[in-house]
Design an enzyme around this catalytic site. Structure first.
Site, mmCIF file in Angstrom:
data_model
loop_
_atom_site.group_PDB
_atom_site.id
_atom_site.type_symbol
_atom_site.label_atom_id
_atom_site.label_comp_id
_atom_site.label_asym_id
_atom_site.label_seq_id
_atom_site.Cartn_x
_atom_site.Cartn_y
_atom_site.Cartn_z
ATOM 1 N N SER A 22 -28.735 35.588 17.483
ATOM 2 C CA SER A 22 -29.218 36.459 16.549
ATOM 3 C C SER A 22 -30.643 36.057 16.312
ATOM 4 O O SER A 22 -31.607 36.697 15.976
ATOM 5 C CB SER A 22 -28.546 36.610 15.340
ATOM 6 O OG SER A 22 -27.352 37.124 15.543
ATOM 7 N N ASP A 141 -24.201 26.086 23.873
ATOM 8 C CA ASP A 141 -24.260 25.780 22.444
ATOM 9 C C ASP A 141 -22.986 25.045 22.038
ATOM 10 O O ASP A 141 -22.922 24.200 21.447
ATOM 11 C CB ASP A 141 -24.489 27.216 21.586
ATOM 12 C CG ASP A 141 -23.524 28.170 21.887
ATOM 13 O OD1 ASP A 141 -22.780 28.259 23.211
ATOM 14 O OD2 ASP A 141 -23.416 29.073 21.355
ATOM 15 N N THR A 219 -11.219 51.174 0.172
ATOM 16 C CA THR A 219 -11.449 50.731 1.544
ATOM 17 C C THR A 219 -12.211 49.578 1.829
ATOM 18 O O THR A 219 -12.085 48.809 2.626
ATOM 19 C CB THR A 219 -12.183 52.128 2.018
ATOM 20 O OG1 THR A 219 -11.000 53.419 1.837
ATOM 21 C CG2 THR A 219 -12.253 51.963 3.819
#
Length: 295
Positions: A22, A141, A219
């Site tokens: 990201s 990583d 929800t």
């Protein structure tokens, strides 16, 4: 492990770059000492070329062709002279005659390719990490974080990386890879439910102020409950299994969601949380040992 000649350090300073799924994660080292870490978004090729020309934040400016100081902090191009500020404060404006050596660990090949234009770069690869029993597709990583944690706190070592993916990676006392597991991280699970279903809402991490009830009556909290409690249960299960196999083993946690998950673990399983080593810079410590030739 394949021996490799790394580029010479300029004034004993060098940059470490972890290219994640990201973002970019940066570290500035002075010799073997970690001085400063920060994160940025992916950088455009034009900015990479500017950095390769030895231009620091002071020269890059904030226009369309540059990058702002809020995104890329100032890097001192030489050790601070007597009377100047520390690396965490303001630093003298000095031009670099050469760009700082840059060592890259990347899980995004397209991003790695952009940095090949940087003139003093070296990409660290899996065969340079002295772990035994690795397999070709093991993420660099994961390997570097495990190596860095093990070299810092000792083996056997289990590393939990709470990032885009939640990963478990372990090695025994002889530095043999035991194995691990991968599953979607907190944010990715929320995003998948919000984006891949018609009626379920997108739950944002910032909305979660405390542990939700197990049995929710709306929800949004039902999604929070399902994701959070199953992730925490998974961390507990893997950690307990690890400690049953290696009672003297250590467990370390890193990643952008480490604090969030650690807080939940402390609330639910404080004894287990107390055993975790919390260290965000394991990959950088792993890179440092490779660069320094420590094995």
């Amino acid at each position: 492990m394949i021996s490799q000649q790394f580029p010479k350090h300029v004034e004993n300073q060098w940059l470490a770059l972890e290219i994640g799924n990201s973002r970019l994660h940066w570290a500035l080292f002075m010799g073997e000492s970690l001085k400063f870490t920060w994160d940025t978004e992916y950088l455009p090729e034009s900015v990479i070329q500017q950095l390769g020309n030895g231009e620091t934040n002071w020269e890059l400016g904030t226009g369309e062709k540059g990058i702002s100081s809020s995104t890329f902090p100032p890097l001192p191009p030489a050790p601070c002279p007597s009377g100047s500020q520390s690396l965490m404060g303001e630093t003298p404006k000095t031009e670099l005659s050469h760009p700082l050596p840059l060592f890259i660990a990347s899980v995004v090949p397209k991003q790695t390719a952009l940095w090949q234009s940087y003139p003093n770069v070296r990409v660290i690869t899996l065969d340079q990490i002295p772990l035994n029993n690795t397999y070709p597709t093991l993420g660099i990583d994961r390997a570097l974080a495990l190596w860095g944690a093990g070299m810092s706190w000792g083996f056997p070592m289990l590393v939990i990386d709470a990032g885009t993916a939640l990963t478990f990676t372990a090695a025994d006392g002889e530095r043999n890879l035991v194995g691990g597991a991968i599953l979607p991280g907190v944010g990715l699970q929320f995003a998948s439910l919000g984006q891949k279903t018609e009626q379920l809402p997108q739950v944002e991490m910032a909305e979660i102020k405390s542990l939700p009830p197990h049995f929710a009556l709306n929800t949004a909290e039902a999604i929070q409950s399902g994701v959070i409690y199953t992730l925490i249960a998974g961390i507990r299960d893997f950690t307990e299994e690890w400690l049953s196999l290696f009672p003297d083993g250590k467990v370390a946690i890193k990643g952008g969601d480490r604090i969030l998950l650690l807080n939940y673990l402390q609330a639910l399983y404080p004894e287990l949380a107390g055993r975790l080593i919390v260290e965000p810079n394991m990959i950088f410590w792993g890179m440092q040992t490779i660069v320094a030739g420590v094995a």
